[in-house]
Scaffold this motif. Structure first.
Motif, short mmCIF file in Angstrom:
data_model
loop_
_atom_site.label_atom_id
_atom_site.label_comp_id
_atom_site.label_asym_id
_atom_site.label_seq_id
_atom_site.Cartn_x
_atom_site.Cartn_y
_atom_site.Cartn_z
N LEU A 27 0.86 -1.18 0.00
CA LEU A 27 0.00 0.00 0.00
C LEU A 27 0.90 1.23 0.00
CD1 LEU A 27 -2.10 -2.13 0.75
CD2 LEU A 27 -3.06 -0.52 2.41
N MET A 45 -6.08 0.71 7.33
CA MET A 45 -5.31 0.00 6.31
C MET A 45 -4.75 -1.30 6.87
SD MET A 45 -3.36 2.93 4.06
CE MET A 45 -2.47 3.65 5.46
N ILE A 58 3.00 -1.34 4.22
CA ILE A 58 2.42 -0.02 3.96
C ILE A 58 3.58 0.96 3.84
CG2 ILE A 58 0.96 1.83 4.85
CD1 ILE A 58 -0.61 -0.29 6.40
N VAL A 83 4.84 -0.77 8.85
CA VAL A 83 4.83 0.44 8.03
C VAL A 83 6.25 0.85 7.70
CG1 VAL A 83 4.20 2.89 7.93
CG2 VAL A 83 2.68 1.26 9.06
#
Length: 237
Positions: A27, A45, A58, A83
């Motif tokens: 993402l 998310m 992410i 992330v």
């Protein structure tokens, strides 16, 4: 043209089980001064990725924010993982942020979302499902836009003109919510305001492009980056 980047993530983890070579879904989220919207969006998310069941990452690209977004991302990466945070040295614009995100992504599938929270992560499975039909790029179509009247009408004009000039008949070229084959995303050369024309650029390279309707949510935090000058720049591009 690629903007200089600094990787600010002290923890480069992508998911509980995925290493760089194992990532299936990336993402990519460009953000500029979205400190208020980001915490809730990141949680949404992460939940969406867990439900899908693919090894995920992410990649959030901070496009020169000055409101504490960078510090928030550092804390999130340090405390939660999952992330990757990429920081541009100044505000280069959405095209440069997307390019940096694509370059730093590892997934065979790539989803892009805007960082203001108006794109709904719950749409991700439908976008991936459409890719599975044989497409290389699936663009979201905001059938019901939660934006001011001027922005809605200028967008309609932009989409009509772009469709007529390019021959690619989509309803919504500039929706931030898109799904790509990783090869497609990383093949694109975007700069200036060319992010508005990503479906056209992809189709011109021979990638198979389509669109599906997606939900669009009202902006709950911060302010829109929309301004008439962006359309003049886009027109020249």
């Amino acid at each position: 043209m690629t903007a200089p980047t600094v990787t600010d993530s002290p923890d480069d983890s992508r998911s509980a089980s995925a290493g760089a070579a194992d990532v299936e879904l990336s993402l990519v989220v460009p953000v500029h001064n979205e400190r208020e919207a980001l915490p809730e969006l990141l949680v949404e998310m992460e939940r969406a990725c867990e439900r899908i069941g693919l090894a995920w990452e992410i990649v959030v690209v901070d496009d020169g924010s000055t409101d504490g977004t960078a510090e928030l991302l550092e804390r999130h990466v340090r405390e939660r993982g999952g992330v990757r945070a990429i920081r541009l040295r100044r505000n280069f614009g959405k095209s440069a942020a997307l390019t940096a995100g694509f370059e730093h992504s590892s997934g065979a599938l790539v989803i892009t979302l805007d960082g203001d929270g108006q794109d709904d992560p719950a749409e991700i499975p439908a976008l991936i499902g459409k890719l599975d039909e044989g497409y290389d790029l699936v663009s979201g179509w905001k059938q019901v836009r939660r934006d001011p009247v001027l922005k809605r009408w200028s967008s309609r004009l932009f989409n009509w003109v772009t469709g007529r000039l390019s021959g690619l008949r989509l309803h919504d070229f500039n929706c931030g919510l898109k799904a790509y084959r990783g090869r497609c995303a990383r093949s694109l050369d975007i700069y200036g305001e060319l992010h508005r024309y990503i479906p056209v650029l992809a189709a011109d390279r021979g990638w198979r492009v389509t669109e599906i309707p997606v939900a669009h949510r009202p902006r709950m935090h911060g302010r829109s980056k929309f301004g008439p000058e962006r359309y003049f720049r886009g027109l020249f591009d």
